[in-house]
Design an enzyme around this catalytic site. Structure first.
Site, PDB file in Angstrom:
ATOM      1  N   TYR A 173      -0.859  -0.927  10.137  1.00 44.00           N
ATOM      2  CA  TYR A 173      -0.604  -1.079   8.898  1.00 44.00           C
ATOM      3  C   TYR A 173       0.282  -0.752   7.984  1.00 44.00           C
ATOM      4  CZ  TYR A 173      -3.673  -1.623   4.518  1.00 44.00           C
ATOM      5  OH  TYR A 173      -3.677  -2.121   3.098  1.00 44.00           O
ATOM      6  N   SER A 211       0.748  -1.161  -0.134  1.00 46.99           N
ATOM      7  CA  SER A 211       0.197  -0.031   0.222  1.00 46.99           C
ATOM      8  C   SER A 211       0.595   1.060  -0.190  1.00 46.99           C
ATOM      9  CB  SER A 211      -0.605   0.009   0.793  1.00 46.99           C
ATOM     10  OG  SER A 211      -1.718   1.313   1.622  1.00 46.99           O
ATOM     11  N   LYS A 223       2.924  -3.339   6.088  1.00 46.85           N
ATOM     12  CA  LYS A 223       3.095  -2.765   4.455  1.00 46.85           C
ATOM     13  C   LYS A 223       4.334  -2.300   4.305  1.00 46.85           C
ATOM     14  CE  LYS A 223      -1.302  -4.182   3.290  1.00 46.85           C
ATOM     15  NZ  LYS A 223      -1.339  -5.526   2.427  1.00 46.85           N
TER      16      LYS A 223
END
Length: 253
Positions: free
Chosen positions: A163, A151, A167
């Site tokens: 997150y 991402s 990533k």
């Protein structure tokens, strides 16, 4: 790599981006293993792939479980044959601020459970699936690629400590695997999407969606098919290795 008659696994394939990838690869003649938690959505996605004339198999799996992943890779080989690739797409969100404070007083902190659940699925799950598919490909002598879906949040994003860290990690794994596995004819790569049309974004209020689109230079969110086409491009281009493609319509975080 010719996708026709190849055998590819996709995690998080019951819906959204993963399902779009599975269907697009199936349209190109690839046999597909759909890895996701058990449920009706997984079974329906498999039937849609089969309707395109390829072999498809449901692989109910908790990607954070070593035992589950090992069992699913064995089942995939039995159902499809020697594997040629993997798309590590499965992921979850548990957003939260690292620390919340008001008037100098801490009012909340990102819970360890929020951190750990995202790391377990989004990072450890990628490691486990990548390791087992790589081992299977080496043993069968088959060539191909492992693609990790990252991402643009890998650069860091407000409220996404867990997150963003995960990533960034999957990109690092992809480039590491590109170096380690090239001798076996296995490439490693990553795709970093920006804002993509999913069930979550489609459920947003029209005014919220419009505001979000205004912040994207392309003027819109990406279509899952555009991510799927990028996945196919990486599989088919044998010289694409060890790099991350950002697909964000010009958006930068």
């Amino acid at each position: 790599m010719n996708l026709n008659n190849s055998n590819i696994l996709i995690t998080g394939a019951a819906r959204g981006l993963g399902k779009a990838m599975a269907l697009h690869l199936a349209e190109k003649g690839a046999n597909v293993g759909l890895v996701d938690l058990a449920g009706e959505a997984l079974d329906l996605a498999v039937e849609e792939c089969k309707a395109l004339g390829v072999n498809a198999v449901a692989l109910p799996t908790n990607v954070a479980s070593e035992q589950d992943v090992e069992a699913s890779i064995t089942k995939a080989k039995e159902a499809l044959g020697p594997l040629n690739g993997l798309v590590n797409n499965a992921g979850i969100l548990k957003d939260g601020m690292l620390v919340k404070a008001k008037d100098g007083q801490v009012t909340g902190k990102l819970a360890l459970s929020q951190w750990q659940s995202v790391i377990d699925v989004n990072l450890t799950g990628v490691f486990l699936c990548g390791r087992e598919v790589a081992a299977s490909m080496i043993e069968s002598g088959s060539k191909g690629a492992i693609i990790n879906i990252a991402s643009i949040s890998r650069a860091g994003n407000f409220g996404q400590t867990n997150y963003s860290a995960a990533k960034a990690g999957v990109v690092a794994m992809a480039t590491t695997w590109a170096k380690e596995l090239a001798r076996y004819g296995i490439r490693g790569a990553a795709i970093a999407p920006g804002m993509i049309e999913t069930e979550m974004t489609l459920s947003m209020k029209p005014e919220a969606r419009a505001k979000m689109n205004q912040g994207i230079p392309a003027g819109r969110m990406g279509d899952p098919k555009e991510i799927a086409e990028t996945v196919a491009f990486i599989f088919e281009n044998d010289y694409f290795n060890g790099r991350v493609l950002e697909l964000d319509g010009g958006l930068r975080i």
